[in-house]
Write a protein that holds these residues in place. Sequence first.
Motif, PDB file in Angstrom:
ATOM      1  N   ALA A 147       3.903  -0.578   9.040  1.00 13.00           N
ATOM      2  CA  ALA A 147       2.856   0.022   9.178  1.00 13.00           C
ATOM      3  C   ALA A 147       3.230   1.955   9.758  1.00 13.00           C
ATOM      4  O   ALA A 147       2.174   2.228   9.349  1.00 13.00           O
ATOM      5  CB  ALA A 147       2.806  -0.448  10.669  1.00 13.00           C
ATOM      6  N   PHE A 148       4.566   2.130   9.880  1.00 13.12           N
ATOM      7  CA  PHE A 148       4.603   3.472  10.376  1.00 13.12           C
ATOM      8  C   PHE A 148       4.486   4.374   8.826  1.00 13.12           C
ATOM      9  O   PHE A 148       4.041   5.219   8.249  1.00 13.12           O
ATOM     10  CB  PHE A 148       5.664   4.082  10.955  1.00 13.12           C
ATOM     11  CG  PHE A 148       6.296   5.148  11.098  1.00 13.12           C
ATOM     12  CD1 PHE A 148       6.064   5.773  12.102  1.00 13.12           C
ATOM     13  CD2 PHE A 148       6.655   6.114  10.096  1.00 13.12           C
ATOM     14  CE1 PHE A 148       5.460   7.381  13.167  1.00 13.12           C
ATOM     15  CE2 PHE A 148       7.387   7.799  10.794  1.00 13.12           C
ATOM     16  CZ  PHE A 148       6.273   8.668  12.014  1.00 13.12           C
TER      17      PHE A 148
ATOM     18  N   LEU B  24       0.791  -1.213  -0.007  1.00 12.48           N
ATOM     19  CA  LEU B  24      -0.456  -0.078  -0.157  1.00 12.48           C
ATOM     20  C   LEU B  24       0.818   1.353  -0.119  1.00 12.48           C
ATOM     21  O   LEU B  24       1.867   1.082   0.557  1.00 12.48           O
ATOM     22  CB  LEU B  24      -0.741  -0.312   1.342  1.00 12.48           C
ATOM     23  CG  LEU B  24      -2.005  -0.713   1.171  1.00 12.48           C
ATOM     24  CD1 LEU B  24      -2.729  -1.480   2.397  1.00 12.48           C
ATOM     25  CD2 LEU B  24      -2.446  -0.758  -0.191  1.00 12.48           C
ATOM     26  N   PRO B  25       0.478   2.652  -0.383  1.00 15.18           N
ATOM     27  CA  PRO B  25       1.304   3.769  -0.941  1.00 15.18           C
ATOM     28  C   PRO B  25       1.077   3.952   0.802  1.00 15.18           C
ATOM     29  O   PRO B  25       0.847   3.795   1.756  1.00 15.18           O
ATOM     30  CB  PRO B  25       0.023   4.238  -1.448  1.00 15.18           C
ATOM     31  CG  PRO B  25      -0.947   3.862  -1.738  1.00 15.18           C
ATOM     32  CD  PRO B  25      -0.879   2.078  -1.123  1.00 15.18           C
ATOM     33  N   ASP B  26       2.739   5.112   0.883  1.00 15.29           N
ATOM     34  CA  ASP B  26       2.833   5.867   1.724  1.00 15.29           C
ATOM     35  C   ASP B  26       1.279   6.463   2.831  1.00 15.29           C
ATOM     36  O   ASP B  26       0.348   6.904   1.707  1.00 15.29           O
ATOM     37  CB  ASP B  26       3.475   6.837   1.680  1.00 15.29           C
ATOM     38  CG  ASP B  26       4.705   6.493   1.713  1.00 15.29           C
ATOM     39  OD1 ASP B  26       4.806   4.996   1.099  1.00 15.29           O
ATOM     40  OD2 ASP B  26       6.094   7.486   1.067  1.00 15.29           O
ATOM     41  N   ASN B  27       1.372   6.939   4.036  1.00 13.40           N
ATOM     42  CA  ASN B  27       0.072   7.456   4.431  1.00 13.40           C
ATOM     43  C   ASN B  27      -1.608   7.491   4.049  1.00 13.40           C
ATOM     44  O   ASN B  27      -1.910   8.151   3.125  1.00 13.40           O
ATOM     45  CB  ASN B  27       0.705   9.131   4.089  1.00 13.40           C
ATOM     46  CG  ASN B  27       1.477   9.747   4.201  1.00 13.40           C
ATOM     47  OD1 ASN B  27       2.445   9.381   5.196  1.00 13.40           O
ATOM     48  ND2 ASN B  27       2.892  10.240   3.416  1.00 13.40           N
ATOM     49  N   SER B  28      -1.755   5.243   3.608  1.00 11.50           N
ATOM     50  CA  SER B  28      -2.915   5.532   2.953  1.00 11.50           C
ATOM     51  C   SER B  28      -3.960   5.302   4.481  1.00 11.50           C
ATOM     52  O   SER B  28      -4.747   5.055   3.829  1.00 11.50           O
ATOM     53  CB  SER B  28      -2.423   4.460   2.076  1.00 11.50           C
ATOM     54  OG  SER B  28      -1.499   3.392   2.079  1.00 11.50           O
ATOM     55  N   VAL B  29      -3.696   4.489   5.617  1.00  7.66           N
ATOM     56  CA  VAL B  29      -4.140   3.919   6.426  1.00  7.66           C
ATOM     57  C   VAL B  29      -4.658   4.817   7.569  1.00  7.66           C
ATOM     58  O   VAL B  29      -3.492   5.552   7.755  1.00  7.66           O
ATOM     59  CB  VAL B  29      -3.932   2.200   6.354  1.00  7.66           C
ATOM     60  CG1 VAL B  29      -4.530   1.916   5.418  1.00  7.66           C
ATOM     61  CG2 VAL B  29      -2.996   2.472   7.241  1.00  7.66           C
TER      62      VAL B  29
END
Length: 268
Positions: free
Chosen positions: A167-168, A140-145
């Motif tokens: 996770a970070f 998944l891309p950065d800063n997506s969840v």
Amino acid sequence: MSGESIKETVREEYAKAARRVTEQQGGSCCAQVAPAGNPITSNLYGDREKASLPAEAIAASLGCGNPTALAELKPGETVLDLGSGGGIDVILSARRVGPSGKAYGLDMTDEMLALARENQRKAGVQNVEFLKGEIEHIPLPDNSVDVIISNCVINLSSDKDRVLREAFRVLKRGGRFAVSDIVVRGAMPAEVKRMVELWAGCIAGALEESEYRSKLAAAGFDQIEVEPTRIYTAADAKGLFGDNKSIEAIVQKADGKFMSAFVRARKP
């Protein structure tokens, strides 16, 4: 055992667990140790939650907690479950975040992914997507969840630092890390830790509480909390291993030394 060997062993054990469920045999990754009454994997979900889930999702639950009940999920949030297995926590999360939210499940085992997708179909939830991949390399891309959950899976990884950095990376600013995991309480003799690893993870070892905190901080997290949810006793160990005199002394040393815990942190 090398990291790659651990990964392949984990993959095979979870594939076996999925096949047991598909064949209506049930079981868990620790079934070879405790085919019934496992104090780690039993009694994690309430009757109302279980009534709303396919029986196969419950049978495939290999966790040590109920992170969806503790993560304070909100409508509209995007949630990622690391090591989603049969999909129980993904389905519960999807219902908590509602149709305006999204729940991803990430698993590396084809058999578990197939079971999870069938459980999703039976549960009738649409806002779910199951992804194939490894928790050390989240697709998944950065800063997506908004929220990352996990249920007794991070302890199975041979590269926990990489898992926490990933996770970070995928969390949005202010995003929450909210996982159930096995945590060691204080110093423990090597022979006890080996037994605990067999009991708690079947494959790999749990982190000591202060080490878990330091690894989260090193990955960039703050507001770190470790909340015990179930502390295991010598009696629990005896229930798993039986009256084996050769390990009785080790069992006594393990009394109260490890726990299921809810681990919280936040991305600044």
